[in-house]
Design an enzyme around this catalytic site. Structure first.
Site, short mmCIF file in Angstrom:
data_model
loop_
_atom_site.label_atom_id
_atom_site.label_comp_id
_atom_site.label_asym_id
_atom_site.label_seq_id
_atom_site.Cartn_x
_atom_site.Cartn_y
_atom_site.Cartn_z
N GLY A 69 25.42 -64.54 -4.96
CA GLY A 69 24.33 -65.33 -4.54
C GLY A 69 25.51 -66.41 -3.57
N GLN A 70 26.46 -66.25 -2.84
CA GLN A 70 27.46 -67.17 -2.36
C GLN A 70 26.47 -67.49 -0.74
OE1 GLN A 70 28.41 -64.72 -3.20
NE2 GLN A 70 30.73 -64.46 -3.67
N GLU A 71 26.25 -68.67 -0.22
CA GLU A 71 25.25 -68.99 1.06
C GLU A 71 25.38 -67.72 1.67
OE1 GLU A 71 26.24 -72.46 2.23
OE2 GLU A 71 24.52 -72.49 3.57
N LEU A 73 25.84 -64.64 1.82
CA LEU A 73 25.17 -63.55 1.54
C LEU A 73 23.32 -63.88 0.98
CD1 LEU A 73 27.64 -62.07 -1.40
CD2 LEU A 73 27.27 -61.70 1.07
#
Ligand code: G3D
Ligand code: MG
Length: 216
Positions: A69-71, A73
């Site tokens: 969920g990192q920006e 990705l």
């Protein structure tokens, strides 16, 4: 003969339902996935790429993709969308600051052609945290009642204890209309960034949820 086999196959509910687990980093997605699988809290590290597991609940097979969920990705989430039947959106209920980003991502997903038939389960996670938002508050902020073209449901939960997770799965199985009860619990890790590969039988929250659902 082939037709009879196909009918029997569908009767026994062996069809796999694709689920994507999305949400911002640190929301609890991987913790939830491994609670379903093992009924244990696993030590997680930020998911780079995805984890995929098969969870069986009441003879319903869910293939669950837990997506990082990192920006950096998030722009590649759409590569996982095709054939998705369920979106599980995990919200960190203590993270008020980033709820607006979650909202943007939610509506971006709902507008995507490949997800037009997908149902959405929102987990309001980390309900054990003092001062967290309730599911009702999150629902209001995300204006869930305005969503008319996708079935949706919000469920408060705590991934650390597993509380609320069965209720979420119950809603998903009810969407499929499954009433069969003769499942053989089976969980197979297909691939995992946790670098574990094993088959578990008869354990896991998926199994407990089967029992929970049958007792109702
Ligand atoms: P992600 O996959 O969405 O990025 P993780 O999130 O599953 O890796 O979880 C991120 C952190 O939140 C983990 O803590 C995890 O233990 C914690 N967490 C997950 N669910 C809950 C919950 O319901 N309550 C609380 N209090 N914590 C939760 P660490 O410390 O390992 O980073
Ligand atoms: Mg993760």
């Amino acid at each position: 003969m082939g037709l009879i086999f196909a009918k029997l196959w569908s009767l026994f509910g062996s069809q796999e339902h694709k689920v994507i687990i999305v949400g911002l980093d640190n929301a609890g997605k991987t913790t939830i996935l491994y609670q379903f699988l093992m009924n244990e809290v696993v030590h997680t590290s930020p998911t780079i790429g995805s984890n995929v597991e098969e969870i069986v609940v009441k003879n319903t097979h869910f293939l669950m993709w837990d997506i990082g969920g990192q920006e950096s990705l998030r722009s590649s989430w759409n590569t996982y969308y095709s054939n998705t039947e369920f979106i599980i959106l995990v919200v960190d209920s203590i993270d008020r600051e980033r709820l607006s980003i979650t909202k943007e991502e939610l509506y971006r997903m709902l507008a995507h052609e490949d997800l037009r038939k997908a149902a959405v389960l929102i987990f309001a996670n980390k309900q054990d945290m003092k001062g967290c938002m309730t599911a009702a508050e999150i629902s209001t902020y995300l204006t869930l009642s305005s969503i008319k073209d996708h079935p949706w449901h919000i469920q408060s939960c705590c991934a650390l204890t597993g509380e609320g997770l069965c209720q979420g799965l119950e809603w998903m199985t009810s969407r499929i209309g499954v009433v069969k009860s003769f499942s053989i619990p089976k969980r197979v890790i297909l691939s995992s960034s946790l670098n574990t590969r094993h088959t578990v039988r008869g354990r896991g929250l998926g199994h407990s949820c089967s029992k929970y659902l049958l007792s109702k």
